[in-house]
Design an enzyme around this catalytic site. Sequence first.
Site, PDB file in Angstrom:
ATOM      1  N   LYS A  98       0.860  -1.184   0.000  1.00 21.99           N
ATOM      2  CA  LYS A  98       0.000   0.000   0.000  1.00 21.99           C
ATOM      3  C   LYS A  98       0.893   1.231   0.000  1.00 21.99           C
ATOM      4  CE  LYS A  98      -3.668   2.016   2.924  1.00 21.99           C
ATOM      5  NZ  LYS A  98      -4.440   1.789   4.184  1.00 21.99           N
ATOM      6  N   SER A 175      -9.110   1.123   3.197  1.00 23.01           N
ATOM      7  CA  SER A 175      -8.399   1.992   2.267  1.00 23.01           C
ATOM      8  C   SER A 175      -7.286   1.289   1.497  1.00 23.01           C
ATOM      9  CB  SER A 175      -7.804   3.169   3.040  1.00 23.01           C
ATOM     10  OG  SER A 175      -6.918   2.720   4.051  1.00 23.01           O
ATOM     11  N   SER A 199      -9.140  -1.540   7.390  1.00 25.43           N
ATOM     12  CA  SER A 199      -8.664  -1.213   6.046  1.00 25.43           C
ATOM     13  C   SER A 199      -7.822  -2.288   5.380  1.00 25.43           C
ATOM     14  CB  SER A 199      -7.882   0.107   6.073  1.00 25.43           C
ATOM     15  OG  SER A 199      -8.771   1.176   6.270  1.00 25.43           O
TER      16      SER A 199
END
Length: 518
Positions: A98, A175, A199
């Site tokens: 990420k 996310s 997330s």
Amino acid sequence: MFAVPDLDEVVAAAKTLGIHLGPDEAVLYRKYLLEHLKSLDEFVQSRMEETPPPVTYAARGPGHRPSTEDDPLSAWMWRCEISGAEEGPLAGKTVSYKDHIAVAGIPMTFGAAAMEGFIPDVDATVVTRVLEAGGTIVGKNTMNGLTGGFGFGGAIGDYERPKNPHNPEHVPGGSSSGSAAAVAAGEVDISFGGDQGGSIRIPAAWSGNVGLKPTFGLVSHFGIGFGSDQSIDYTGPMTRTVEDAAASLEVVAGYDGLDPRQSREVPERMDVMSSLAEGVDGIRIGIVEEGFDSAEDDVTELVMAAADSLADAGAKVSTVSVPAHLQVSKAAMALGPEGSRAAFDTGFLGVYARTYYPASIIAAVHRMRTMHADLLNPRTKLNYLVAEFSRRNFHGQVYAKAQNVRSSFIKAYDTALADVDVLLMPTCILKAPKYDPPTGELEILEDGLNMAAFKAARNTQPFNYTGHPALAVPCGKSAGLPVSMQLIGRMFEDPLLLRVAYAFQQSVAYDDIIAVTA
């Protein structure tokens, strides 16, 4: 050279701190302020030696941003190839991160165009350990972060919306949205995400992946930016198979001396793989009644069927009640505004601890915070306004209470885990929603997708707050969309969760469950 403030700037800055300077005071304060600033500037510019952790396997090309044709799911911010050790537990495995996780020499945006062009000079611990274990790093994944409002939906951000491989009209969850999409589509074996309220687990659930939020502190957070409070922030792997998740955890888990959140309870290393295939005969699994509250019927049906499969495999399955499960989110959410505001104000990487601070990352975030705040997503702006007025009205009591009541919620789950070994519930009480873009910027504040995502976090957010390990495991599909069960365990019993998940994987037609047919 630092920017020299004039008298008006000194008076205005003091006023924001609640200090009111008269004209004569301002002249005197400015004189001594400039002396201090000069000394600080000399210190910053000095050649005093800093000793960052070494960047290993440093022969790295710059990589590239993929084209739309090469990235149909909009899952990638950057593609690269960094080879690790020739042998190791992750040899032959591809790994991505990420885009809030630092990989030295590779651009890092936190999902914000305002950070465009920033390149970190350190590796996060989860990067170093993956390379040492033989993994090959192949890129950074899109996320909805700073300008995406720290949302769970995976639909909003400064870059293209990542698409759910099972149905591109639906969101992948956030996310860690790009990570989930890339793993589910088979574009990468392992991707490390970030989890402040679900997330990792929400995108894992909605995209049909295994997703682990480890015990608090078990995996070092060094070199990773955070969007919320440090006490609820985690990193962990998303994978298609339980075996890859287990291998990833064994590689990255353990104390590193660089993350102040790691207590001495954290082991130096953790053995995960040796017990993975031991089965669930005699393991006590408690189905948490409250975890099914308001769940979609097909979600309930498939998660209960997964529990039956575990019972057939030898587990002792019963029903338990944890009333606090329906109350914990209020306390967890109280941390958010003031915690995320403090995180942003300190460049995401904290203060006060005696450790190494990646100054380049901290400075880049500070610059973005002071120069480009207008570019933030409306939900992020609202969050910081809530923090500001929370401070003004409650003078720190909201944050303090949210931290102080944590022990009672930890006790509630620990009490349930005294009678069973593992808790079970849906990861998300609803399947991935269809993407429905807001019609304008301000409509994001009333975005139904974000509301659905926060509803989805009902079962994930509590364990960020308490610190218990939690694992999302794909357990079926309905209307072509994945459904996921969540396993929760005692502190540092992460290997047991993976063992239970592996037993489930072995007892069902798992390849059909995770197959992408869109």
